[in-house]
Design a protein around this motif. Structure first.
Motif, PDB file in Angstrom:
ATOM      1  N   HIS A   1       7.544  -6.873  -9.022  1.00  0.00           N
ATOM      2  CA  HIS A   1       7.543  -6.370  -7.649  1.00  0.00           C
ATOM      3  C   HIS A   1       6.116  -6.147  -7.158  1.00  0.00           C
TER       4      HIS A   1
ATOM      5  N   HIS B   1       0.473  -1.573  -5.623  1.00  0.00           N
ATOM      6  CA  HIS B   1       0.408  -2.108  -6.985  1.00  0.00           C
ATOM      7  C   HIS B   1       1.389  -3.254  -7.162  1.00  0.00           C
TER       8      HIS B   1
ATOM      9  N   GLN C   1       8.118   7.525  -4.525  1.00  0.00           N
ATOM     10  CA  GLN C   1       8.401   6.094  -4.569  1.00  0.00           C
ATOM     11  C   GLN C   1       9.855   5.819  -4.229  1.00  0.00           C
TER      12      GLN C   1
ATOM     13  N   THR D   1       4.259  -3.634  -3.977  1.00  0.00           N
ATOM     14  CA  THR D   1       4.545  -2.281  -3.477  1.00  0.00           C
ATOM     15  C   THR D   1       3.796  -2.001  -2.187  1.00  0.00           C
TER      16      THR D   1
ATOM     17  N   GLU E   1       8.892  -2.428  -3.590  1.00  0.00           N
ATOM     18  CA  GLU E   1       8.742  -0.985  -3.787  1.00  0.00           C
ATOM     19  C   GLU E   1       7.880  -0.388  -2.685  1.00  0.00           C
TER      20      GLU E   1
HETATM   21 NI    NI Z   1       6.130  -0.119  -9.210  1.00  0.00          NI
END
Ligand code: NI
Length: 264
Positions: free
Chosen positions: A163, A39, A208, A165, A233
């Motif tokens: 960010h 994402h 995460q 990921t 991330e």
């Molecule tokens: Ni995120």
């Protein structure tokens, strides 16, 4: 502009502004990994000219569909996530700062910044990648950041990807998120330890972690200053009882991940 083109532009700006991103990519590719984006995350103010719904428009026009909604009361944020029927495209997570909940001073400061928005900015397909359309001085950045790290970051960087990921499920040489974290720490990266290095558990269906944003030079009206930029991330998703990979987000995880751009 298609959703693909917008994502490509967001990626290009993100990678160009944040050297840690290219380094992590190169390190993973050197191990033979092919990186899949889980994402991207975008930030905005809930002013009707540029709020979450406005920022989402180019993605909705590109075929994305609204899915989960999230609240972060303490940080005065709300968020939604969007998914595309083509699962090779990353999910899009958009948050917004609730201006009614911040101090009068912050609200007035942000209102002044927003006066610089180009006309009809909400109709532009490139709004999520517009960058910072307003001028900002260092004292204003510091004052906003002291009240809300999110507001300070957004004032300094404007509209861009906060960010991207890495989907850890798609990596072949790391058996766990912990193994990836250990590798990154060994390579000298600082990870966000708020709430522990790994946020979430397999039973939550989502784990995460993230780097801490490294400092990047930002031009203010009254000089250049190095401040926390973007971070990277890492997410590992698990299947639910029906065998379907969990595709949403967890507010307690995201709450801590937001802190990856805090000034330290
Ligand atoms: Ni995120």
């Amino acid at each position: 502009m298609t959703a693909q083109a917008l994502l490509k532009r967001l990626w290009g700006d993100y990678e160009a502004q944040n050297p840690q991103v290219s380094r992590i990519h190169a390190l993973l590719e050197a191990r033979g990994e092919r990186i899949v984006n889980d994402h991207i995350a975008l930030r905005t103010f809930d002013d009707p000219r540029v709020d979450l719904e406005v920022l989402a428009r180019p993605f909705l026009r590109g075929g994305y569909v609204a899915k989960g909604e999230y609240e972060f009361r303490e940080k005065k944020l709300s968020a939604k996530h969007f998914e595309h029927p083509d699962e090779s495209l990353p999910k899009v997570f958009i948050s917004e700062l609730e201006l009614h909940a911040v101090s009068e001073d912050a609200r007035a400061t942000i209102a002044t910044l927003l006066e610089a928005l180009p006309a009809n900015v909400g109709e532009r397909d490139d709004l999520p990648a517009l960058g910072r359309p307003w001028r900002l001085d260092i004292a204003t950045y510091e004052r906003l950041s002291a009240e809300s790290e999110y507001a300070g970051w957004l004032a300094a960087f404007g509209f861009c990807a906060n960010h991207f990921t890495v989907l850890v499920n798609a990596l072949t040489s790391f058996p766990s998120l912990e193994a990836l974290n250990t590798f990154l720490i060994g390579e000298g990266f600082e990870l966000n330890s708020a709430g522990g290095l790994v946020k979430g558990t397999p039973s939550d269906l989502l784990e995460q972690s993230s780097t801490l944003a490294s400092r990047v030079a930002v031009e203010f009206n009254d000089g250049t200053r190095e401040i926390p930029g973007c971070y990277y991330e890492f997410a590992r998703r698990y299947a639910d009882a029906s065998g379907r990979l969990f595709s949403a987000f967890l507010a307690p995880n995201a709450d801590k991940i937001f802190e990856s751009t805090d000034r330290r």
